[in-house]
Enzyme design. Structure first.
Site, PDB file in Angstrom:
ATOM      1  N   HIS A 151       1.133   5.161   0.859  1.00 34.25           N
ATOM      2  CA  HIS A 151       0.536   6.249   1.647  1.00 34.25           C
ATOM      3  C   HIS A 151       0.641   7.548   0.848  1.00 34.25           C
ATOM      4  O   HIS A 151       1.741   7.934   0.428  1.00 34.25           O
ATOM      5  CB  HIS A 151       1.315   6.469   2.951  1.00 34.25           C
ATOM      6  CG  HIS A 151       1.206   5.356   3.945  1.00 34.25           C
ATOM      7  ND1 HIS A 151       0.340   5.397   5.018  1.00 34.25           N
ATOM      8  CD2 HIS A 151       1.861   4.172   4.045  1.00 34.25           C
ATOM      9  CE1 HIS A 151       0.474   4.292   5.738  1.00 34.25           C
ATOM     10  NE2 HIS A 151       1.393   3.534   5.175  1.00 34.25           N
ATOM     11  N   HIS A 187       0.852  -1.202   0.000  1.00 32.56           N
ATOM     12  CA  HIS A 187       0.000   0.000   0.000  1.00 32.56           C
ATOM     13  C   HIS A 187       0.876   1.237   0.000  1.00 32.56           C
ATOM     14  O   HIS A 187       1.881   1.309   0.699  1.00 32.56           O
ATOM     15  CB  HIS A 187      -0.953   0.024   1.197  1.00 32.56           C
ATOM     16  CG  HIS A 187      -0.290  -0.178   2.514  1.00 32.56           C
ATOM     17  ND1 HIS A 187       0.112  -1.418   2.970  1.00 32.56           N
ATOM     18  CD2 HIS A 187       0.058   0.697   3.479  1.00 32.56           C
ATOM     19  CE1 HIS A 187       0.674  -1.292   4.152  1.00 32.56           C
ATOM     20  NE2 HIS A 187       0.658  -0.011   4.497  1.00 32.56           N
TER      21      HIS A 187
HETATM   22  P1  5GP Z   1       1.683   0.473   7.357  1.00 39.93           P
HETATM   23  O1  5GP Z   1       2.315   0.754   8.668  1.00 39.93           O
HETATM   24  O2  5GP Z   1       1.437  -1.005   7.144  1.00 39.93           O
HETATM   25  O3  5GP Z   1       2.415   1.112   6.209  1.00 39.93           O
HETATM   26  O4  5GP Z   1       0.284   1.214   7.368  1.00 39.93           O
HETATM   27  C1  5GP Z   1      -0.931   0.575   7.506  1.00 39.93           C
HETATM   28  C2  5GP Z   1      -1.984   1.657   7.492  1.00 39.93           C
HETATM   29  O5  5GP Z   1      -3.245   1.035   7.342  1.00 39.93           O
HETATM   30  C3  5GP Z   1      -2.029   2.483   8.770  1.00 39.93           C
HETATM   31  O6  5GP Z   1      -1.841   3.853   8.453  1.00 39.93           O
HETATM   32  C4  5GP Z   1      -3.414   2.188   9.341  1.00 39.93           C
HETATM   33  O7  5GP Z   1      -3.995   3.326   9.935  1.00 39.93           O
HETATM   34  C5  5GP Z   1      -4.189   1.716   8.123  1.00 39.93           C
HETATM   35  N1  5GP Z   1      -5.239   0.755   8.419  1.00 39.93           N
HETATM   36  C6  5GP Z   1      -5.122  -0.350   9.196  1.00 39.93           C
HETATM   37  N2  5GP Z   1      -6.291  -1.023   9.221  1.00 39.93           N
HETATM   38  C7  5GP Z   1      -7.155  -0.331   8.433  1.00 39.93           C
HETATM   39  C8  5GP Z   1      -8.513  -0.545   8.057  1.00 39.93           C
HETATM   40  O8  5GP Z   1      -9.176  -1.501   8.466  1.00 39.93           O
HETATM   41  N3  5GP Z   1      -9.077   0.373   7.230  1.00 39.93           N
HETATM   42  C9  5GP Z   1      -8.373   1.449   6.749  1.00 39.93           C
HETATM   43  N4  5GP Z   1      -9.034   2.300   5.934  1.00 39.93           N
HETATM   44  N5  5GP Z   1      -7.089   1.679   7.090  1.00 39.93           N
HETATM   45  C10 5GP Z   1      -6.489   0.800   7.916  1.00 39.93           C
END
Ligand code: 5GP
Length: 139
Positions: A100, A98
């Protein structure tokens, strides 16, 4: 067990979806670090960027390219930080690629990508040459 993002892509878990096509999808982050904080995913599940096939990578970048100006305009941002946490050691929590898109504002108190590094390495010219050659040979 599918990731939370696969479940969003399948419509099994609600999300504020802002874009969708056959291959990719974008939705608001559930815990936004700024208004408009958006995540862009390939609908199929790949743990890391390294696992994404070239055709999907192209479509993912096309969606990011389309969404960055849309997100910035929607929240009247001055700029954005566009980033992947690529792997657990880099802070990736959801093992489904993903991107950001984080809107940024003058004086928001945040940092740039230089701010996420740990201790700076002390590398000689020879070591830098060797690393560059190694990457070039693998690219
Ligand atoms: P990472 O640290 O893996 O790059 O970021 C994961 C992101 O996914 C975080 O910013 C978190 O807030 C977001 N996130 C986690 N679970 C969910 C969810 O169920 N729905 C949405 N829309 N975002 C999520």
């Amino acid at each position: 067990m599918p990731t939370i993002f696969s479940q969003i892509a399948a419509g099994e878990i609600p999300a504020r979806v802002v874009y969708e096509d056959e291959t990719t999808m974008a939705f608001l982050d559930a815990t936004p670090l700024a208004p408009g904080h958006t995540l862009v995913i390939p609908k199929d599940e790949y743990p890391r960027l390294n696992d994404v096939p070239a055709d999907v990578a192209s479509e993912l970048y096309a969606t990011i390219h389309q969404l960055v100006p849309a997100v910035e305009a929607a929240v009247d941002a001055d700029a954005s930080t566009v980033a992947f946490n690529n792997g657990e050691a880099a802070g990736q929590e959801v093992p489904h690629v993903h991107c950001h898109i984080l809107p940024r504002f003058e004086g928001d108190g945040g940092s740039n990508v230089h701010g996420i590094a740990g201790d700076l390495p002390d590398l000689s010219e020879d070591e830098l040459d060797s690393i560059a050659e190694d990457i070039e040979s693998r690219a």
